[in-house]
Motif scaffolding. Structure first.
Motif, PDB file in Angstrom:
ATOM      1  N   ARG A 134       0.876  -1.165   0.000  1.00 43.55           N
ATOM      2  CA  ARG A 134       0.000   0.000   0.000  1.00 43.55           C
ATOM      3  C   ARG A 134       0.916   1.218   0.000  1.00 43.55           C
ATOM      4  O   ARG A 134       1.758   1.338   0.891  1.00 43.55           O
ATOM      5  CB  ARG A 134      -0.901   0.017   1.235  1.00 43.55           C
ATOM      6  N   PRO A 135       0.804   2.090  -0.976  1.00 47.64           N
ATOM      7  CA  PRO A 135       1.777   3.184  -1.119  1.00 47.64           C
ATOM      8  C   PRO A 135       1.972   4.037   0.123  1.00 47.64           C
ATOM      9  O   PRO A 135       3.081   4.482   0.402  1.00 47.64           O
ATOM     10  CB  PRO A 135       1.181   4.016  -2.268  1.00 47.64           C
ATOM     11  N   ASP A 136       0.909   4.240   0.905  1.00 46.72           N
ATOM     12  CA  ASP A 136       1.015   5.124   2.061  1.00 46.72           C
ATOM     13  C   ASP A 136       1.329   4.404   3.371  1.00 46.72           C
ATOM     14  O   ASP A 136       1.407   5.026   4.426  1.00 46.72           O
ATOM     15  CB  ASP A 136      -0.283   5.931   2.240  1.00 46.72           C
ATOM     16  N   ALA A 137       1.523   3.089   3.324  1.00 50.02           N
ATOM     17  CA  ALA A 137       1.836   2.336   4.536  1.00 50.02           C
ATOM     18  C   ALA A 137       3.302   2.538   4.915  1.00 50.02           C
ATOM     19  O   ALA A 137       4.187   2.456   4.066  1.00 50.02           O
ATOM     20  CB  ALA A 137       1.553   0.850   4.324  1.00 50.02           C
ATOM     21  N   ALA A 138       3.551   2.775   6.196  1.00 50.46           N
ATOM     22  CA  ALA A 138       4.923   2.982   6.666  1.00 50.46           C
ATOM     23  C   ALA A 138       5.732   1.687   6.623  1.00 50.46           C
ATOM     24  O   ALA A 138       6.941   1.713   6.376  1.00 50.46           O
ATOM     25  CB  ALA A 138       4.911   3.551   8.087  1.00 50.46           C
ATOM     26  N   TRP A 139       5.056   0.556   6.865  1.00 48.02           N
ATOM     27  CA  TRP A 139       5.723  -0.747   6.870  1.00 48.02           C
ATOM     28  C   TRP A 139       4.946  -1.708   5.982  1.00 48.02           C
ATOM     29  O   TRP A 139       3.718  -1.789   6.075  1.00 48.02           O
ATOM     30  CB  TRP A 139       5.810  -1.311   8.286  1.00 48.02           C
ATOM     31  N   LEU A 140       5.652  -2.434   5.130  1.00 44.36           N
ATOM     32  CA  LEU A 140       5.027  -3.368   4.195  1.00 44.36           C
ATOM     33  C   LEU A 140       5.234  -4.802   4.685  1.00 44.36           C
ATOM     34  O   LEU A 140       6.375  -5.254   4.832  1.00 44.36           O
ATOM     35  CB  LEU A 140       5.626  -3.206   2.798  1.00 44.36           C
ATOM     36  N   PRO A 141       4.153  -5.530   4.952  1.00 40.63           N
ATOM     37  CA  PRO A 141       4.290  -6.916   5.407  1.00 40.63           C
ATOM     38  C   PRO A 141       4.924  -7.799   4.331  1.00 40.63           C
ATOM     39  O   PRO A 141       4.567  -7.708   3.159  1.00 40.63           O
ATOM     40  CB  PRO A 141       2.841  -7.341   5.680  1.00 40.63           C
ATOM     41  N   PHE A 142       5.854  -8.635   4.763  1.00 40.67           N
ATOM     42  CA  PHE A 142       6.513  -9.592   3.872  1.00 40.67           C
ATOM     43  C   PHE A 142       6.167 -10.993   4.342  1.00 40.67           C
ATOM     44  O   PHE A 142       6.167 -11.279   5.543  1.00 40.67           O
ATOM     45  CB  PHE A 142       8.028  -9.394   3.908  1.00 40.67           C
ATOM     46  N   PHE A 143       5.870 -11.888   3.390  1.00 42.11           N
ATOM     47  CA  PHE A 143       5.560 -13.273   3.742  1.00 42.11           C
ATOM     48  C   PHE A 143       6.308 -14.236   2.838  1.00 42.11           C
ATOM     49  O   PHE A 143       6.325 -14.084   1.619  1.00 42.11           O
ATOM     50  CB  PHE A 143       4.060 -13.550   3.612  1.00 42.11           C
ATOM     51  N   ASP A 144       6.931 -15.201   3.474  1.00 42.44           N
ATOM     52  CA  ASP A 144       7.568 -16.319   2.769  1.00 42.44           C
ATOM     53  C   ASP A 144       7.366 -17.532   3.670  1.00 42.44           C
ATOM     54  O   ASP A 144       7.824 -17.546   4.813  1.00 42.44           O
ATOM     55  CB  ASP A 144       9.055 -16.041   2.560  1.00 42.44           C
TER      56      ASP A 144
END
Length: 220
Positions: free
Chosen positions: A82-92
């Motif tokens: 999400r462009p305005d999110a401060a932190w981007l969730p990562f999943f692996d």
């Protein structure tokens, strides 16, 4: 509860979809932990016995899913964007499910994405671990908070049983008093402590589904 799980977040320093896909592409080109495990087990017990055991596990999972409903399978690896999110969730799946993260793991992702990485881990709902790495600055932190004193079912040489004061620098809205209240408060489940920290920090975890308002970025 009673799960072992790691949750990663990449600091959004102005990422776009193309940049995230490029970074994910370099990750997907590596041999996964599950592939390495499969090779090791085949070498130990032989391919026929390994495949039989694998089929039994799959049959058990299908039986469980038929009774409780199968959870949608997420792309792996992926970033919720999400462009305005401060932190981007990562999943692996290979480094999240059944795994506890450290700043060493965060460092690998920080180098790939060229951004700081924050990681929360839950061990059996009894211990919350918070790790962070900014590979460009050479900064690493690992802190742990057991629900009860004397619990040492974690790597005590890596994790310090102390308040993660570095979070104050990552979130101006987080006060020292609020951090102390959450970190030192009594909790039955470590998951609840993680959720309270995540709410203050503005984190949107990937817990079997994509957070509302985010889109999936994955390698085609």
């Amino acid at each position: 509860m009673g799960t072992t799980m790691a949750y990663y977040y990449i600091k959004n320093d102005g990422f776009d979809r193309e940049g995230l896909q490029a970074a994910l592409g370099s990750l997907s080109g590596r041999e996964s932990a599950s592939a390495k495990f499969e090779k090791m087990m085949i070498g130990l017990v032989g391919e026929e016995m390994f495949r039989q055991a694998q089929q039994q596990v799959q049959a058990t999972q299908q039986h469980f899913d038929s009774g409780f409903g199968a959870r949608p399978k997420l792309p792996s690896p992926m970033v919720a964007y999400r462009p305005d999110a401060a932190w981007l969730p990562f999943f692996d799946v290979d480094v999240c499910e059944g795994y506890n993260a450290t700043s060493r793991d965060a460092r690998k992702l920080s180098k790939v994405f060229g951004a700081p990485v924050l990681a929360f881990s839950i061990f059996d709902s009894d211990i919350l671990m918070v790790s962070y790495c900014d590979a460009a600055k050479g900064v690493r932190y690992d802190c742990a908070r057991p629900n009860m004193e004397g619990m040492e079912e974690y790597d005590t040489q890596t994790f310090r049983n102390e308040r993660p004061a570095f979070l104050l620098e990552l979130c101006p809205a987080l006060t020292r008093e609020k951090l102390t209240e959450i970190w030192e408060g009594d909790e039955v489940f470590a998951d609840d402590r993680m959720d309270k920290l995540g709410e203050v920090l503005g984190l949107s975890p990937v817990s079997g589904m994509i957070p509302e308002g985010f889109e999936v970025i994955a390698v085609d």
